[in-house]
Write an enzyme that holds these catalytic residues in place. Structure first.
Site, PDB file in Angstrom:
ATOM      1  N   GLY A 141       0.871  -1.049   0.055  1.00 51.09           N
ATOM      2  CA  GLY A 141      -0.100   0.074  -0.109  1.00 51.09           C
ATOM      3  C   GLY A 141       0.863   1.225  -0.223  1.00 51.09           C
ATOM      4  N   GLY A 142       0.009   2.445   0.218  1.00 52.39           N
ATOM      5  CA  GLY A 142       1.031   3.475  -0.006  1.00 52.39           C
ATOM      6  C   GLY A 142       0.257   4.723   0.624  1.00 52.39           C
ATOM      7  CB  VAL A 182       3.938   0.016   2.891  1.00 44.67           C
ATOM      8  CG1 VAL A 182       4.127  -1.233   4.150  1.00 44.67           C
ATOM      9  CG2 VAL A 182       3.469   0.960   3.872  1.00 44.67           C
ATOM     10  CE  LYS A 206       4.281   4.285   5.976  1.00 44.30           C
ATOM     11  NZ  LYS A 206       3.653   4.672   4.698  1.00 44.30           N
ATOM     12  CG  ASP A 243      -3.160  10.376   6.724  1.00 43.80           C
ATOM     13  OD1 ASP A 243      -4.531  10.551   6.362  1.00 43.80           O
ATOM     14  OD2 ASP A 243      -2.507   9.865   5.892  1.00 43.80           O
TER      15      ASP A 243
END
Length: 606
Positions: A305-306, A312, A326, A424
């Site tokens: 993911g990112g 990552v 990451k 976030d």
């Protein structure tokens, strides 16, 4: 004495391992003298003390008489409030509490330093531990009029010497030759190529059991300085290649740059760097080489993911341990500042926060290594219904996820020494382990890219639906921005879909063909006020959920997204509500949602 001072003194005493300082402070033990429980040697600078002690954890876990805990002879820092042991003599031979009245440190007839005790039903003394005299061939030529002394030096080294000898203070033995799990400046780490004698650092099993743990650090002729499993020496986690004695300096400097104040179980320290008996547990930090992470991730080939802070990738160590790596984008700090940030994050431990295993800081490379979460991120279970391998989360799991995330954020805001604002909060940053226990990821990463608004806002493009109004007004950011994002996540946990979706709601039919956007928070608070909550819950649950819990979650979500941050609850209050310890009222309609409702009504009436 003021009452406050008395209370503080009482707290310090109540958390100090059992050891006594009643004996006069001295740094030397001579032949004919004994050191018993209640006595100690103190270095002339007052920094170090030697004596018998009980490990810290055993004194708080046992009853007041501590009859079930064991004793050790060791050296500890004498001037700091937190009892910290730097060397232990009898790691593999702890002394039962019942034998301590007959236990003492003394010299044997042949000049060795020994620990002896009278065990139960024993007539003669039993040997617990003894020094190994390396210079016996030299000392045998010394006349019998000489005597041995043991001195606790200002460096923390316990030195056994021969006095009044022709060679003046001949060193027979020193604790620096036999390090345990802490390396002090001047201590030795290495191997004698002639005799084969090795000086490794070995982790302790736990704070209660100071025996030899699972990990060791030593010098190998072929690899350099390595950290590896003792029961499987092929598995090596940390390697510093050395071509000579001078190459040891950069390694020691990198270790010393990290924060030495980490606390936790199974601790292994080398010059202040905490590395733990269970790799990655309790905050242990490992410095990885970039080439090692490239190899573990197969050149970063499997992307998990990112987000705004970087991408990552999945990796696997040689022992089949899975990790998530990451690669940070925009980390502007220098090496020293980056290591300080990593160290501070490594101190943060909570069951609902992803554990940081280690890092890489080489050249422009800034990477963080985390534990791998088997069930991925929350968004994959809520929204990606096309994946047939992902089961629909039942209501009980959803409620526990909401509660776990709330506990993790409450810890970041109120449980840490310094408040950490995540900045976030969204389903992509909520990971699930094999048992679907939620763990908040990417906490504290705002510190790596800086706190200026332009950078943060740029990194948040694509997840604007979780941003509190404060981000757009330019006012100071507080933990309430996380509360707002958490509220938005709660709505998605309830509905099983994105709050803003181009699709029509599962539960309502639109009479206006131009109405392409269905904003779920507007529906949620409207139906909460109207008493119609059943139609809000994910239809894939087929009505199998707790209506009272659903109402509580909806109320909490609506309070969390109030326009004014002062109207939002703290995460601590959210935890108490979700745990059923605190009641919650029906929230008012936020002004922003009211405006959306009015616009929607106006469009429908046209």
């Amino acid at each position: 004495m003021p009452l406050l001072y008395i209370l503080v003194l009482g707290l310090l005493l109540s958390h100090t391992p059992r050891c006594c300082s009643s004996a006069p402070a001295r740094d030397t033990l001579t032949e004919g003298q004994v050191l018993a429980v209640g006595n100690k040697l103190v270095s002339t600078n007052g920094k170090f003390a030697l004596g018998f002690f009980q490990p810290a954890a055993s004194t708080v876990s046992k009853s007041r008489n501590s009859t079930g805990s064991s004793w050790y002879l060791g050296i500890w820092f004498n001037k700091i409030p937190v009892f910290t042991v730097v060397w232990v003599a009898n790691r593999e031979e702890p002394i039962p509490h019942l034998n301590m009245n007959s236990t003492k440190l003394k010299f044997s007839s042949d000049g060795k330093l020994v620990i002896v005790t009278n065990r139960a039903d024993a007539v003669t003394e039993s040997l617990v531990w003894s020094t190994h005299i390396v210079n016996r061939t030299q000392s045998s030529s010394i006349n019998t009029s000489t005597s041995s002394v043991v001195v606790l030096l200002n460096s923390g080294n316990l030195a056994l010497k021969v006095t009044d000898s022709p060679s003046s203070d001949l060193l027979l033995w020193q604790s620096f030759d036999y390090p345990t799990d802490v390396g002090l400046p001047g201590a030795k780490l290495g191997r004698n190529k002639v005799t084969g004698f090795s000086r490794p650092f070995i982790s302790k099993k736990s704070l209660i059991d100071l025996g030899l743990g699972s990990y060791g650090m030593e010098v190998e002729n072929t690899s350099g300085i390595v950290l590896k499993r003792r029961n499987n020496p092929v598995v090596k986690y940390l390697i510093y290649a050395t071509s000579g004695s001078s190459s040891l300096i950069p390694m020691l400097k990198s270790l010393l740059d990290l924060d030495p104040r980490t606390k936790g179980l199974n601790k292994f320290k080398c010059c202040g760097l905490p590395i733990y008996d269970n790799l990655g547990s309790a905050g242990g930090i490992v410095a990885f080489r970039h080439t090692d992470l490239v190899r573990a991730t197969k050149s970063f080939s499997e992307k998990l993911g990112g987000g705004g802070f970087g991408s990552v990738y999945k990796g696997v160590f040689n022992d089949s341990t899975s990790i998530a790596v990451k690669r940070l984008d925009g980390a502007r700090q220098g090496e020293k500042q980056f290591r300080a940030e990593v160290s501070s994050i490594g101190l943060i431990q909570h069951i609902n926060l992803v554990k940081l295993i280690g890092f890489c800081c080489e050249g422009d490379h800034r990477l963080l290594v985390y534990e791998y979460m088997l069930n991925g991120s929350l968004d994959g279970h809520l929204f990606k219904t096309s994946n047939g391998n992902v089961a629909v989360l039942n209501w009980n799991i959803r409620y526990q996820i909401a509660l776990g995330v709330a506990r993790g954020l409450s810890y970041l805001h109120q449980g840490c020494r310094k408040c950490i604002i995540h900045c976030d909060i969204k389903p992509e940053n909520i990971l699930l382990d094999a048992s679907f226990v939620p763990k908040v990821a990417d906490f504290g990463l705002a510190a790596f890219v800086g706190r200026d608004f332009s950078r943060i806002l740029t990194s948040f493009r694509g997840t604007v639906g979780y941003l509190a109004p404060e981000w757009l007004t330019g006012v100071a950011i507080t933990p309430k921005v996380d509360v707002y994002g958490f509220g938005m996540v709660l709505f998605e946990i309830i509905s099983g879909r994105r709050n803003s979706s181009p699709e029509t709601s599962y539960n309502t039919s639109s009479k206006n063909s131009d109405q392409n956007i269905d904003y779920f928070p507007v529906q949620a608070i409207s139906k909460l006020h109207g008493g119609d909550l059943k139609s809000l819950v994910d239809p894939r649950l087929h009505g199998v959920f707790n209506l009272e819990e659903a109402e509580t979650v909806c109320k909490v979500a609506c309070w969390c997204i109030q326009d004014n941050e002062f109207d939002r609850p703290t995460m601590g209050e959210v935890v108490r509500v979700l745990e059923g310890q605190q009641d919650i009222d029906v929230p008012p309609m936020p002004r922003l949602l009211a405006a959306i409702t009015e616009q929607s009504g106006a469009a429908t009436s046209m």
